[in-house]
Design a protein around this motif. Structure first.
Motif, mmCIF file in Angstrom:
data_model
loop_
_atom_site.group_PDB
_atom_site.id
_atom_site.type_symbol
_atom_site.label_atom_id
_atom_site.label_comp_id
_atom_site.label_asym_id
_atom_site.label_seq_id
_atom_site.Cartn_x
_atom_site.Cartn_y
_atom_site.Cartn_z
ATOM 1 N N ASN A 183 -42.174 10.065 -40.702
ATOM 2 C CA ASN A 183 -41.884 9.271 -39.505
ATOM 3 C C ASN A 183 -42.975 8.249 -39.249
ATOM 4 N N LYS A 184 -42.566 7.062 -38.821
ATOM 5 C CA LYS A 184 -43.548 6.070 -38.401
ATOM 6 C C LYS A 184 -43.938 6.396 -36.977
ATOM 7 N N LYS A 185 -45.247 6.526 -36.757
ATOM 8 C CA LYS A 185 -45.657 7.052 -35.452
ATOM 9 C C LYS A 185 -45.397 6.074 -34.311
ATOM 10 N N TYR A 186 -45.243 4.785 -34.627
ATOM 11 C CA TYR A 186 -45.035 3.844 -33.540
ATOM 12 C C TYR A 186 -43.567 3.627 -33.209
#
Lengths: 76, 193
Positions: free
Chosen positions: B148-151
């Motif tokens: 997952n992309k944290k942003y």
């Protein structure tokens, strides 16, 4: 298209696509060297630094850092 | 020859300025750069979103937009773009994983260990990930390939990982050539935009 610019993509000419996909692996990759046939073909034109480079990546941008800074400076 | 490029500041470890400078010097080209600062990105963001008309998940597209703007300011109408070379000629790190897997499965062990050594030396994590994907049970596979992309919100992350699912025929390819063909087939429409 915003700026009325037409980009042409020579690597996606179907003749080149079909040709490159039909080549043996060793023409493309061996021992960490990518795009071998292209490097060979451009041997006399490419600067040494570019020819020897082994860590090429795509069109990257420092996303996380940018978002954090935009968030702090401009959107808060 | 004229070229146009975007250069992030030196704090970005993937910055390519020294290569661009070298090409500029050896080809004696006219090569203006654009330096995307926070201010510049923020200034162009609204216009970019208006024109893009679809969701993007990185700053790459906005950066490209600025490169086009730079070319426009230099009164250029037609540009050559290298899109597709990475897809066709094994330019991405993860693709070496297909090659490793193929050499191992065809019991080409000498070549496999040589290549494995190179991949490890170069710290090519993505190549190793793809190799391990082929030897992992199904429930681990998604985890290996997708983080997952944290942003991004969970919802958007789920949509992207779902989209990634359509790539599974590529990830499952047993040979490098098959992987490249599936990859080009999937990406062609995106590359031609």
């Amino acid at each position: 298209m915003t700026f009325g610019i037409e980009t042409r993509v020579p690597f996606l000419d179907f003749r080149l696509v079909v040709y490159l996909l039909s080549l043996p692996d060793e023409y493309k990759y061996k021992k960490g060297t990518t795009k071998r046939i292209l490097r060979d073909a451009l041997n006399e034109y490419l600067p040494e630094l570019v020819k020897q480079r082994k860590d090429k990546i795509g069109f990257a941008s420092p996303d996380f850092k940018l978002l954090k800074e935009l968030d702090e400076k401009h959107w808060s | 020859m004229r070229t146009f490029s975007a250069v992030y500041c030196e704090w970005f470890k993937l910055d390519e300025k020294r290569y661009l400078d070298e090409v500029k010097r050896s080809a004696n080209s006219h090569s203006p750069f654009i330096y995307p600062t926070m201010e510049l990105l923020n200034e162009n963001l609204d216009n970019f979103i208006n024109h893009q008309e679809e969701t993007v998940i990185s700053f790459s597209q906005l950066t490209q937009y600025l490169v086009m703007k730079l070319a426009h300011e230099n009164e250029l109408k037609v540009l050559l773009d290298g899109q597709g070379a990475d897809e066709l000629l094994v330019g991405y790190d993860y693709m070496t994983g297909y090659y490793l897997n193929q050499q191992l499965r065809s019991l080409n062990l000498k070549s496999f260990f040589e290549e494995l050594l190179t991949v490890i030396k170069r710290k090519n994590v993505e190549g190793l990930q793809l190799l391990s994907y082929h030897f992992s049970p199904n429930f681990l596979r998604k985890k290996i390939l997708y983080r997952n992309k944290k942003y991004l919100s969970n919802r958007l992350n789920n949509i992207i990982s779902q989209d990634n699912f359509y790539l599974s025929p590529m990830y499952k390819s047993k040979s490098l050539t098959t992987a490249l063909i599936v990859n080009v087939d999937y990406k062609l429409e995106k590359l031609l935009r």
